[in-house]
Design an enzyme around this catalytic site. Sequence first.
Site, mmCIF file in Angstrom:
data_model
loop_
_atom_site.group_PDB
_atom_site.id
_atom_site.type_symbol
_atom_site.label_atom_id
_atom_site.label_comp_id
_atom_site.label_asym_id
_atom_site.label_seq_id
_atom_site.Cartn_x
_atom_site.Cartn_y
_atom_site.Cartn_z
ATOM 1 N N SER A 139 0.869 -1.171 0.000
ATOM 2 C CA SER A 139 0.000 0.000 0.000
ATOM 3 C C SER A 139 0.905 1.218 0.000
ATOM 4 O O SER A 139 2.081 1.131 0.396
ATOM 5 C CB SER A 139 -0.852 -0.001 1.279
ATOM 6 N N TYR A 152 -2.027 0.538 10.716
ATOM 7 C CA TYR A 152 -2.029 -0.003 9.352
ATOM 8 C C TYR A 152 -0.718 0.342 8.644
ATOM 9 O O TYR A 152 -0.130 -0.497 7.953
ATOM 10 C CB TYR A 152 -3.234 0.586 8.609
#
Length: 254
Positions: A139, A152
């Site tokens: 990501s 995250y």
Amino acid sequence: MPTTPSSIAIVTGASSGIGAATARHLAAAGYRVVLTARRKDRIEALAEEIQAAGHKATAYPLDVTDRAAVNEFATAFKTVGVLVNNAGGALGADPVATGDPEDWRRMYETNVIGTLNLTQALLPKLEASGDGTVVVVSSTAGHATYEGGAGYVAAKHGAHVLAETLRLEIVGRPVRVIEIAPGMVRTEEFALTRFGGDEEKAAKVYQGVPDPLTADDVADTITWAVTRPSHVNIDLLIVRPRAQASNTKVHRES
Ligand code: 8X3
């Protein structure tokens, strides 16, 4: 295509979003796709859909964090052409001061340990293909932080480091390591899962953003990277919508 068209491509987290789209795209590119995810019904339905389109697909229910189950799964294959480590996701968007350690642990488990489990179990099979590819779907959160993202972001940095380190460690062996780092992608579940099913909060993530990426956009990118000639290693590809200049600089029209 680096591996033979009939070679096996395993996709984790294939029950929805980027994983499901990647399974469709790789199948259309000629791979025999193996769909894995915890939700059996979903991957079985997708495998049937892919088969109905004239391609090869099978479903294998699997929790990537269950190391014993992953090792058992790996015994089903002699050689594997492609492993797409896509399973993962975000839980919560709390500041460091109040974040839930259980969310942090679960995110590390799925995004990092899950990828570790699959990669370790399948590396000999990828190598046995003579021309294997490991994809880590990380990501943009694996490359820069943002407020409320630390749990995250930390997990995705872990996935990024795993990919970078593995590439160093196996150089000279016939396996590529490709990291695809998507930015804002609107899928049916990512934001909803992050916010515990709160549809209003989930919708706000994409509010006013003209054309966030779709799962198909990312699947297309993954498939492009995987189908380059085998001497070409796309180390890292960051893909964002045009409206997103950075994790924190997003153009919104309303
Ligand atoms: C998804 C990107 O911005 O939600 O991996 O962290 S973001």
